[in-house]
Design an enzyme around this catalytic site. Structure first.
Site, PDB file in Angstrom:
ATOM      1  N   LEU A  17       0.804  -1.215   0.000  1.00  0.00           N
ATOM      2  CA  LEU A  17       0.000   0.000   0.000  1.00  0.00           C
ATOM      3  C   LEU A  17       0.838   1.266   0.000  1.00  0.00           C
ATOM      4  O   LEU A  17       0.590   2.195  -0.773  1.00  0.00           O
ATOM      5  CB  LEU A  17      -0.929   0.003   1.215  1.00  0.00           C
ATOM      6  CG  LEU A  17      -2.109  -0.969   1.178  1.00  0.00           C
ATOM      7  CD1 LEU A  17      -2.722  -1.096   2.563  1.00  0.00           C
ATOM      8  CD2 LEU A  17      -3.152  -0.505   0.175  1.00  0.00           C
ATOM      9  N   ASN A  98       2.464   4.063   7.948  1.00  0.00           N
ATOM     10  CA  ASN A  98       1.815   2.961   7.245  1.00  0.00           C
ATOM     11  C   ASN A  98       2.385   1.597   7.609  1.00  0.00           C
ATOM     12  O   ASN A  98       1.747   0.576   7.362  1.00  0.00           O
ATOM     13  CB  ASN A  98       1.939   3.181   5.730  1.00  0.00           C
ATOM     14  CG  ASN A  98       1.365   2.030   4.925  1.00  0.00           C
ATOM     15  OD1 ASN A  98       0.160   1.770   4.975  1.00  0.00           O
ATOM     16  ND2 ASN A  98       2.223   1.308   4.206  1.00  0.00           N
ATOM     17  N   TYR A 191      -2.770  -8.882  15.752  1.00  0.00           N
ATOM     18  CA  TYR A 191      -2.905  -7.806  14.757  1.00  0.00           C
ATOM     19  C   TYR A 191      -4.043  -6.863  15.147  1.00  0.00           C
ATOM     20  O   TYR A 191      -3.876  -5.633  15.151  1.00  0.00           O
ATOM     21  CB  TYR A 191      -3.161  -8.396  13.375  1.00  0.00           C
ATOM     22  CG  TYR A 191      -3.299  -7.337  12.310  1.00  0.00           C
ATOM     23  CD1 TYR A 191      -2.197  -6.615  11.866  1.00  0.00           C
ATOM     24  CD2 TYR A 191      -4.545  -7.037  11.753  1.00  0.00           C
ATOM     25  CE1 TYR A 191      -2.315  -5.629  10.893  1.00  0.00           C
ATOM     26  CE2 TYR A 191      -4.679  -6.052  10.787  1.00  0.00           C
ATOM     27  CZ  TYR A 191      -3.560  -5.352  10.361  1.00  0.00           C
ATOM     28  OH  TYR A 191      -3.695  -4.372   9.416  1.00  0.00           O
ATOM     29  N   LYS A 195      -3.444  -2.913  16.312  1.00  0.00           N
ATOM     30  CA  LYS A 195      -4.078  -1.837  15.555  1.00  0.00           C
ATOM     31  C   LYS A 195      -5.027  -1.029  16.449  1.00  0.00           C
ATOM     32  O   LYS A 195      -5.191   0.185  16.258  1.00  0.00           O
ATOM     33  CB  LYS A 195      -4.820  -2.392  14.336  1.00  0.00           C
ATOM     34  CG  LYS A 195      -3.939  -3.092  13.326  1.00  0.00           C
ATOM     35  CD  LYS A 195      -2.812  -2.220  12.804  1.00  0.00           C
ATOM     36  CE  LYS A 195      -3.262  -1.292  11.704  1.00  0.00           C
ATOM     37  NZ  LYS A 195      -2.096  -0.594  11.065  1.00  0.00           N
TER      38      LYS A 195
END
Length: 312
Positions: A17, A98, A191, A195
């Site tokens: 990304l 990112n 994860y 986050k």
């Protein structure tokens, strides 16, 4: 009048990304950018950008790639020092955070650098939170009024690449144990929880900068199987899944976070979805807990102590 170059500092732009975001900005010429990217493998990242543009000059832009290992806070500090030197007093217009990993195996191993926390927490949150501290003076410098983007304000901006996975965290009290190095928690859980903590950090910075000329936006690129991030979590992702998006579509979602200025009146609504809506506060309610934000977002001085380097 020619547009003044804007400066973008980014993590996680070596591939996937982040690479597509930077490649898109490099491909347009109306607004010049100066890019400073952090990468584990500088040579490979340089080759990737050369290949993408077939060795052509990047005018009117500039691209600098510096070494950065986010599992090592000393490397983060060195990267920040190099970045500030390269800036020569100029402002950072966009700090793109990112970088991210989904490393379930990391919870079965010692933490990086002696940290009590698992590698995913160090990379996904702590190191980039520390980097924000170190680069803050450059984010708060006055900017130029001359820009090719007539829709953007003159504030600098921290763009945190988040995930809808934060909604899977239903009991934040488990974070303390789940995110320890050696906890043995599965990658999917780790994860989601890292986050979640990262979004706590975005809110923490939003509060800290509420009276400053620096905006904070958290953005979800959507479900993007093509990045390969699911490998470390044990998840098998494919484009056949409902709501799956291509890497380029995910990059476009992130790019919207660079320019959207229709911020809701509620300052807590900083989360921009992959379909372009600002999530309601109720959707991200658990990340609005100020005590939790303060717990997981240490000040720079706390991180730089010997104890902080190992686990605040």
């Amino acid at each position: 009048m020619a547009a003044t170059a804007k400066t973008v500092v980014a993590t996680g732009a070596s591939s996937g990304l982040g690479f597509h975001v930077i490649k898109h900005l490099l491909s347009q010429t109306s607004q010049p950018y100066n890019f400073i990217l952090g990468a584990r493998d500088v040579s490979r990242t340089q080759d990737a950008y050369r290949s993408a543009f077939q060795g052509a000059a990047l005018d009117p832009h500039s691209l600098e790639i510096l070494p950065l290992q986010l599992s090592d806070l000393k490397s983060v500090k060195h990267f920040a020092k190099q970045t500030l030197e390269k800036l020569e007093g100029k402002r950072i217009d966009y700090l793109l955070l990112n970088a991210g990993i989904a490393n379930g195996a990391g919870t079965e191993e010692p933490g990086p650098g002696g940290s009590k926390w698992c590698e995913a927490l160090v990379v996904n949150h702590l190191s980039q939170h520390y980097l924000s501290h170190l680069l803050l003076p450059a984010l708060l410098r006055p900017g130029s009024d001359t820009t090719a983007d007539t829709t953007a304000d003159n504030n600098s901006r921290i763009v945190v690449v988040s995930s809808g996975a934060i909604r899977r965290v239903t009991d934040p009290s488990t974070l303390e144990e789940d995110l320890l190095a050696g906890s043995g928690k599965d990658g999917n859980t780790v994860y989601s929880e890292t986050k979640f903590v990262q979004l706590l950090g975005a809110h923490w910075w939003r509060r800290k900068l509420k009276d400053a000329a620096c905006k904070v936006v958290a953005v979800s690129p959507g479900l993007i199987p093509g990045t390969g991030i699911g490998r470390g979590s044990g998840l098998v992702l494919s484009m056949e899944m409902k709501d799956a998006k291509s890497v380029d579509e995910g990059a476009q979602s992130i790019l919207r976070a660079f320019t959207r200025d229709d911020f809701p009146e509620d300052p807590n609504r900083i989360f921009l979805t992959s379909w372009g809506e600002w999530w309601e506060s109720e959707t991200i309610g658990k990340t609005l807990d100020k005590e939790l934000q303060d717990r997981w977002c240490p000040e720079k001085e706390e991180i730089e102590t010997e104890e902080g380097l190992k686990g605040f």
